[in-house]
Design a protein around this motif. Structure first.
Motif, PDB file in Angstrom:
ATOM      1  N   THR A 131       0.066  -6.583   0.661  1.00 43.97           N
ATOM      2  CA  THR A 131      -0.674  -7.018   1.733  1.00 43.97           C
ATOM      3  C   THR A 131      -1.692  -8.112   1.484  1.00 43.97           C
ATOM      4  O   THR A 131      -1.915  -9.103   2.405  1.00 43.97           O
ATOM      5  CB  THR A 131      -1.407  -5.916   2.594  1.00 43.97           C
ATOM      6  OG1 THR A 131      -2.149  -5.314   1.320  1.00 43.97           O
ATOM      7  CG2 THR A 131      -0.227  -4.819   2.879  1.00 43.97           C
ATOM      8  N   SER A 158      -1.607  -0.177   4.099  1.00 40.86           N
ATOM      9  CA  SER A 158      -2.800  -0.027   4.734  1.00 40.86           C
ATOM     10  C   SER A 158      -3.479   1.229   5.133  1.00 40.86           C
ATOM     11  O   SER A 158      -2.387   2.313   5.069  1.00 40.86           O
ATOM     12  CB  SER A 158      -2.505  -0.780   6.092  1.00 40.86           C
ATOM     13  OG  SER A 158      -1.557  -0.128   6.989  1.00 40.86           O
ATOM     14  N   GLY A 159      -4.652   1.242   5.570  1.00 41.09           N
ATOM     15  CA  GLY A 159      -5.209   2.693   6.059  1.00 41.09           C
ATOM     16  C   GLY A 159      -5.115   3.611   4.884  1.00 41.09           C
ATOM     17  O   GLY A 159      -5.628   3.132   3.842  1.00 41.09           O
ATOM     18  N   LYS A 160      -4.819   4.869   4.895  1.00 41.52           N
ATOM     19  CA  LYS A 160      -4.734   5.950   3.904  1.00 41.52           C
ATOM     20  C   LYS A 160      -3.680   5.658   2.850  1.00 41.52           C
ATOM     21  O   LYS A 160      -3.845   5.979   1.611  1.00 41.52           O
ATOM     22  CB  LYS A 160      -4.453   7.145   4.478  1.00 41.52           C
ATOM     23  CG  LYS A 160      -5.714   7.902   5.368  1.00 41.52           C
ATOM     24  CD  LYS A 160      -5.283   9.076   5.754  1.00 41.52           C
ATOM     25  CE  LYS A 160      -6.529   9.740   6.780  1.00 41.52           C
ATOM     26  NZ  LYS A 160      -6.244  11.108   7.197  1.00 41.52           N
ATOM     27  N   SER A 161      -2.771   4.747   3.301  1.00 45.51           N
ATOM     28  CA  SER A 161      -1.476   4.614   2.253  1.00 45.51           C
ATOM     29  C   SER A 161      -2.084   3.124   1.589  1.00 45.51           C
ATOM     30  O   SER A 161      -1.086   2.784   0.409  1.00 45.51           O
ATOM     31  CB  SER A 161      -0.355   4.372   2.726  1.00 45.51           C
ATOM     32  OG  SER A 161      -0.242   3.276   3.728  1.00 45.51           O
ATOM     33  N   ARG A 162      -3.156   2.622   1.636  1.00 44.30           N
ATOM     34  CA  ARG A 162      -3.584   1.329   0.996  1.00 44.30           C
ATOM     35  C   ARG A 162      -3.704   1.582  -0.394  1.00 44.30           C
ATOM     36  O   ARG A 162      -4.466   2.709  -0.879  1.00 44.30           O
ATOM     37  CB  ARG A 162      -4.722   0.718   1.703  1.00 44.30           C
ATOM     38  CG  ARG A 162      -5.363  -0.628   0.956  1.00 44.30           C
ATOM     39  CD  ARG A 162      -6.424  -1.148   1.522  1.00 44.30           C
ATOM     40  NE  ARG A 162      -7.240  -2.045   0.791  1.00 44.30           N
ATOM     41  CZ  ARG A 162      -6.909  -3.170   0.747  1.00 44.30           C
ATOM     42  NH1 ARG A 162      -5.902  -3.754   1.471  1.00 44.30           N
ATOM     43  NH2 ARG A 162      -7.456  -4.329   0.037  1.00 44.30           N
TER      44      ARG A 162
END
Length: 354
Positions: A131, A158-162
């Motif tokens: 990203t 992104s978010g929690k999977s970043r």
């Protein structure tokens, strides 16, 4: 190479620092929000303390303060604010960049605070689901050899999977493309697992003489074993053990990369000495490696149409397709190993709850 590392630790002229800070890109300079938010958190604490004063009992000394569960957040908040403030000021006030910039100047290099999305072929610069990616604290040498020392950050998801992946690297420009070769340093591996971001097929591993295999695992494309031995002669291997055993090495296209899981562009003088000792090992070989030619590349026949062999000096430079990229290892074997473990665990838990 004799390095002047004194600017990394010398006292700073704050007028020069302020002038330098104005030259930094906006992505590096501290924003007003990042500085005021920690201050606001600290100043908010006494206001909240007064607001909740009636719910706490005070005596003649602090020992009588009722530190119930509801009071804990208000006691922790100023500590969090102070930590955020110190981190924001120290990391983003330009001191680090200023010192490395002065170090680069003192050694006739150039400095850049940040470069977004560097287009380089090494394995740390590309990851599925990327990203964002940027290199920071880039120290360049535009002379001979041409190289850049920097730290690289790559984010995926992104978010929690970043997830963020950080590396230090040296990109050394070669005078000719070479086969894709990787040397996995054993000293920076953990629990038998390579620190490299890509797993390579074991059939490409080449065992070398002496105790080199104790320090590095060398991977080269199948059929290029003799070429790898030409490039990595016993004397250069001995120097690598002495000066580059902490780093992973990747040769790909016309670049040689030196990787580290830790920063290489840093304020630590000893770290810079390690980095440049590793650079020196390879910089002396670039001229010799320039003479390498790939016999697998087809060359044009002479204009006369005769089948005479083309002279060695006239062969095309470059690498045949089969030597340009190493094969990566499949993760199927990991799945095969996990399945029996899951079966055993299922049997254990089933027996426990019968």
């Amino acid at each position: 190479m004799m390095l002047d590392t004194s600017p990394l630790t010398a006292p700073i002229d704050h007028r020069e620092l302020r002038a330098f800070r104005r030259t930094l890109p906006s992505s590096v300079r501290p924003g007003i929000v990042s500085l005021l938010l920690p201050v606001a958190v600290i100043l908010l604490f006494p206001v909240l303390l007064i607001a909740f004063d009636r719910d706490w009992s005070f005596g003649d000394d602090l020992s009588s303060l009722d530190l119930g569960g509801r009071a804990v957040p208000f006691l922790v908040m100023p500590l969090i604010g102070i930590v955020l403030f110190v981190r924001s000021v120290w990391r983003r006030n330009g001191v680090r960049q200023f010192r490395i910039h002065r170090f680069a100047e003192a050694n006739s290099f150039t400095y850049a605070a940040r470069e977004d999305g560097p287009r380089l072929p090494g394995m740390i610069f590309a990851r599925q689901g990327e990203t964002s990616a940027f290199s920071a604290d880039l120290v360049r040498n535009e002379g001979d050899p041409s190289f850049v020392v920097a730290n690289h950050t790559l984010a995926t998801g992104s978010g929690k999977s970043r997830r963020e992946y950080r590396w230090g690297y040296v990109a050394l420009r070669l005078n000719t493309p070479l086969p894709h070769i990787v040397l996995d340093a054993q000293r920076n591996n953990s629990w038998g697992t390579s620190s490299l971001p890509q797993a390579l097929a074991s059939r490409q591993q080449l065992s070398l003489e002496g105790d080199f295999d104790r320090h590095f695992a060398l991977y080269c494309p199948e059929g290029y074993e003799a070429d790898a031995l030409y490039l990595f002669t016993p004397d250069i291997m001995a120097r690598m053990i002495d000066s580059a055993a902490l780093f992973d090495i990747e040769i790909i296209d016309d670049y040689l990369f030196i990787y580290s899981p830790d920063e290489v562009s840093t304020l630590e003088p000893a770290r810079w000495q390690q980095v440049f000792s590793a650079v020196e090992v390879f910089s002396r070989r670039i001229a010799q490696w320039e003479r390498w030619r790939d016999d697998r590349i087809e060359v044009d026949a002479p204009a006369t149409g005769k089948s005479d062999a083309v002279p060695y000096s006239a062969r095309r430079t470059g690498v045949a397709s089969q030597g340009r990229r190493l094969a990566r290892r499949s993760n199927l074997w990991q799945i095969v190993l996990v399945i029996p473990v899951l079966i055993v665990l299922y049997g254990i838990f089933s027996a426990m709850f019968r």
